[in-house]
Design a protein around this motif. Structure first.
Motif, PDB file in Angstrom:
ATOM      1  N   ALA A   1      10.001  20.259  -7.992  1.00 50.05           N
ATOM      2  CA  ALA A   1       9.494  20.429  -6.625  1.00 50.05           C
ATOM      3  C   ALA A   1      10.121  21.665  -5.994  1.00 50.05           C
ATOM      4  N   LEU A   2      11.426  21.795  -6.136  1.00 51.89           N
ATOM      5  CA  LEU A   2      12.124  22.945  -5.576  1.00 51.89           C
ATOM      6  C   LEU A   2      11.571  24.251  -6.147  1.00 51.89           C
ATOM      7  N   ALA A   3      11.312  24.286  -7.439  1.00 52.00           N
ATOM      8  CA  ALA A   3      10.750  25.492  -8.066  1.00 52.00           C
ATOM      9  C   ALA A   3       9.379  25.824  -7.467  1.00 52.00           C
ATOM     10  N   CYS A   4       8.576  24.807  -7.212  1.00 49.65           N
ATOM     11  CA  CYS A   4       7.257  25.039  -6.591  1.00 49.65           C
ATOM     12  C   CYS A   4       7.408  25.615  -5.197  1.00 49.65           C
ATOM     13  N   TYR A   5       8.299  25.038  -4.408  1.00 48.24           N
ATOM     14  CA  TYR A   5       8.501  25.517  -3.043  1.00 48.24           C
ATOM     15  C   TYR A   5       9.077  26.932  -3.033  1.00 48.24           C
ATOM     16  N   GLU A   6       9.989  27.210  -3.951  1.00 45.66           N
ATOM     17  CA  GLU A   6      10.557  28.562  -4.016  1.00 45.66           C
ATOM     18  C   GLU A   6       9.490  29.578  -4.413  1.00 45.66           C
ATOM     19  N   ARG A   7       8.597  29.183  -5.283  1.00 43.86           N
ATOM     20  CA  ARG A   7       7.474  30.055  -5.662  1.00 43.86           C
ATOM     21  C   ARG A   7       6.605  30.344  -4.434  1.00 43.86           C
ATOM     22  N   ALA A   8       6.338  29.315  -3.644  1.00 41.52           N
ATOM     23  CA  ALA A   8       5.544  29.492  -2.418  1.00 41.52           C
ATOM     24  C   ALA A   8       6.271  30.406  -1.438  1.00 41.52           C
ATOM     25  N   LEU A   9       7.589  30.230  -1.308  1.00 44.72           N
ATOM     26  CA  LEU A   9       8.367  31.084  -0.395  1.00 44.72           C
ATOM     27  C   LEU A   9       8.379  32.538  -0.837  1.00 44.72           C
ATOM     28  N   ALA A  10       8.360  32.757  -2.130  1.00 49.87           N
ATOM     29  CA  ALA A  10       8.312  34.138  -2.628  1.00 49.87           C
ATOM     30  C   ALA A  10       7.018  34.821  -2.181  1.00 49.87           C
ATOM     31  N   LEU A  11       5.973  34.020  -2.001  1.00 50.35           N
ATOM     32  CA  LEU A  11       4.680  34.552  -1.576  1.00 50.35           C
ATOM     33  C   LEU A  11       4.552  34.624  -0.056  1.00 50.35           C
ATOM     34  N   LYS A  12       5.111  33.643   0.639  1.00 53.96           N
ATOM     35  CA  LYS A  12       5.017  33.539   2.111  1.00 53.96           C
ATOM     36  C   LYS A  12       6.384  33.146   2.662  1.00 53.96           C
ATOM     37  N   PRO A  13       7.296  34.099   2.821  1.00 52.68           N
ATOM     38  CA  PRO A  13       8.678  33.755   3.187  1.00 52.68           C
ATOM     39  C   PRO A  13       8.888  33.301   4.625  1.00 52.68           C
ATOM     40  N   ASP A  14       7.913  33.432   5.488  1.00 51.04           N
ATOM     41  CA  ASP A  14       8.117  33.118   6.903  1.00 51.04           C
ATOM     42  C   ASP A  14       7.541  31.772   7.336  1.00 51.04           C
ATOM     43  N   ILE A  15       7.164  30.922   6.412  1.00 48.49           N
ATOM     44  CA  ILE A  15       6.547  29.645   6.782  1.00 48.49           C
ATOM     45  C   ILE A  15       7.640  28.565   6.855  1.00 48.49           C
ATOM     46  N   SER A  16       7.848  28.062   8.063  1.00 51.12           N
ATOM     47  CA  SER A  16       8.936  27.112   8.294  1.00 51.12           C
ATOM     48  C   SER A  16       8.791  25.852   7.449  1.00 51.12           C
ATOM     49  N   GLY A  17       7.568  25.356   7.292  1.00 51.28           N
ATOM     50  CA  GLY A  17       7.357  24.131   6.530  1.00 51.28           C
ATOM     51  C   GLY A  17       7.781  24.247   5.083  1.00 51.28           C
ATOM     52  N   ILE A  18       7.658  25.426   4.516  1.00 51.18           N
ATOM     53  CA  ILE A  18       8.070  25.591   3.115  1.00 51.18           C
ATOM     54  C   ILE A  18       9.592  25.606   3.026  1.00 51.18           C
ATOM     55  N   HIS A  19      10.265  26.265   3.966  1.00 50.96           N
ATOM     56  CA  HIS A  19      11.737  26.214   3.993  1.00 50.96           C
ATOM     57  C   HIS A  19      12.200  24.767   4.139  1.00 50.96           C
ATOM     58  N   TYR A  20      11.518  24.030   5.029  1.00 45.75           N
ATOM     59  CA  TYR A  20      11.847  22.624   5.259  1.00 45.75           C
ATOM     60  C   TYR A  20      11.700  21.827   3.962  1.00 45.75           C
ATOM     61  N   ASN A  21      10.579  22.021   3.257  1.00 49.31           N
ATOM     62  CA  ASN A  21      10.368  21.300   1.999  1.00 49.31           C
ATOM     63  C   ASN A  21      11.437  21.654   0.967  1.00 49.31           C
ATOM     64  N   CYS A  22      11.829  22.924   0.919  1.00 47.27           N
ATOM     65  CA  CYS A  22      12.931  23.322   0.017  1.00 47.27           C
ATOM     66  C   CYS A  22      14.191  22.549   0.368  1.00 47.27           C
ATOM     67  N   GLY A  23      14.452  22.456   1.671  1.00 41.32           N
ATOM     68  CA  GLY A  23      15.627  21.719   2.116  1.00 41.32           C
ATOM     69  C   GLY A  23      15.585  20.261   1.690  1.00 41.32           C
ATOM     70  N   LEU A  24      14.418  19.645   1.807  1.00 40.35           N
ATOM     71  CA  LEU A  24      14.286  18.243   1.387  1.00 40.35           C
ATOM     72  C   LEU A  24      14.558  18.097  -0.110  1.00 40.35           C
ATOM     73  N   ALA A  25      14.035  19.025  -0.908  1.00 39.58           N
ATOM     74  CA  ALA A  25      14.268  18.972  -2.354  1.00 39.58           C
ATOM     75  C   ALA A  25      15.744  19.170  -2.668  1.00 39.58           C
ATOM     76  N   LEU A  26      16.369  20.124  -1.985  1.00 38.42           N
ATOM     77  CA  LEU A  26      17.798  20.360  -2.201  1.00 38.42           C
ATOM     78  C   LEU A  26      18.625  19.142  -1.792  1.00 38.42           C
ATOM     79  N   GLN A  27      18.251  18.532  -0.682  1.00 42.33           N
ATOM     80  CA  GLN A  27      18.960  17.332  -0.234  1.00 42.33           C
ATOM     81  C   GLN A  27      18.821  16.215  -1.273  1.00 42.33           C
ATOM     82  N   ALA A  28      17.625  16.066  -1.840  1.00 45.73           N
ATOM     83  CA  ALA A  28      17.408  15.048  -2.871  1.00 45.73           C
ATOM     84  C   ALA A  28      18.235  15.328  -4.119  1.00 45.73           C
ATOM     85  N   LEU A  29      18.565  16.597  -4.321  1.00 47.73           N
ATOM     86  CA  LEU A  29      19.391  16.990  -5.467  1.00 47.73           C
ATOM     87  C   LEU A  29      20.881  16.968  -5.128  1.00 47.73           C
ATOM     88  N   ASP A  30      21.228  16.405  -3.962  1.00 50.10           N
ATOM     89  CA  ASP A  30      22.610  16.332  -3.490  1.00 50.10           C
ATOM     90  C   ASP A  30      23.254  17.704  -3.327  1.00 50.10           C
TER      91      ASP A  30
END
Length: 173
Positions: free
Chosen positions: A99-128
């Motif tokens: 999931a994190l890899a997918c979100y990071e790929r999306a951020l590489a394409l659209k770095p200013d979208i808050s929801g994608i940063h948020y989703n990355c954070g959720l994935a990172l949190q799930a990974l402790d």
């Protein structure tokens, strides 16, 4: 381009839009049937594939949804929505690294979208990885200061990192 080809494309477009409308109305079975019909005639219709993936995901058919999003990305590697949607499916499957890899790929394409940063954070949190998650939530807040879920999740990540005073500040915002 022949008139028959144009007619076929217009019919595919109309049928795709009908499927999208059914999806928006929550008529998932009908949306799936409609979009599958479009794809039978036009298997590389990215819009139909993406929306079929969304409908299947909403039905809880995660593997089928993932296959749709992967197909979209094979046809259109820069499709941000498909990256995010595949990440969402992977989160539901508890495949957090993917999931994190997918979100990071999306951020590489659209770095200013808050929801994608948020989703990355959720994935990172799930990974402790709370400290990294906090940084992503802060980026989501920087992109959209009124994004309440990011403030709450920032507080959780800071709390999990032992930064209780900072967590309280985040919760108050």
């Amino acid at each position: 381009m022949s008139q028959d080809t144009l007619s076929g494309q217009n019919a595919d477009k109309a049928a795709t839009e009908a499927g999208v409308t059914l999806l928006k109305e929550g008529r998932l079975e009908e949306a799936v049937a409609c979009l599958r019909e479009v794809l039978a005639a036009a298997p590389d219709n990215v819009r139909a594939l993406n929306h079929l993936g969304q409908a299947l995901h909403r039905q809880g058919r995660r593997d089928d949804a993932a296959a749709c999003f992967e197909r979209v990305l094979s046809l259109c590697p820069d499709h941000v929505a498909a990256c995010v949607s595949l990440g969402n499916v992977r989160m539901d499957q508890q495949r957090f690294t993917e999931a994190l890899a997918c979100y990071e790929r999306a951020l590489a394409l659209k770095p200013d979208i808050s929801g994608i940063h948020y989703n990355c954070g959720l994935a990172l949190q799930a990974l402790d990885r709370s400290a990294e998650a906090a940084a992503r939530f802060q980026q989501a807040i920087a992109a959209n200061p009124n994004y309440a879920p990011a403030h709450n999740s920032l507080g959780n990540a800071l709390r999990n990192s032992g930064r209780l005073e900072d967590a309280l500040c985040a919760y108050r915002r």
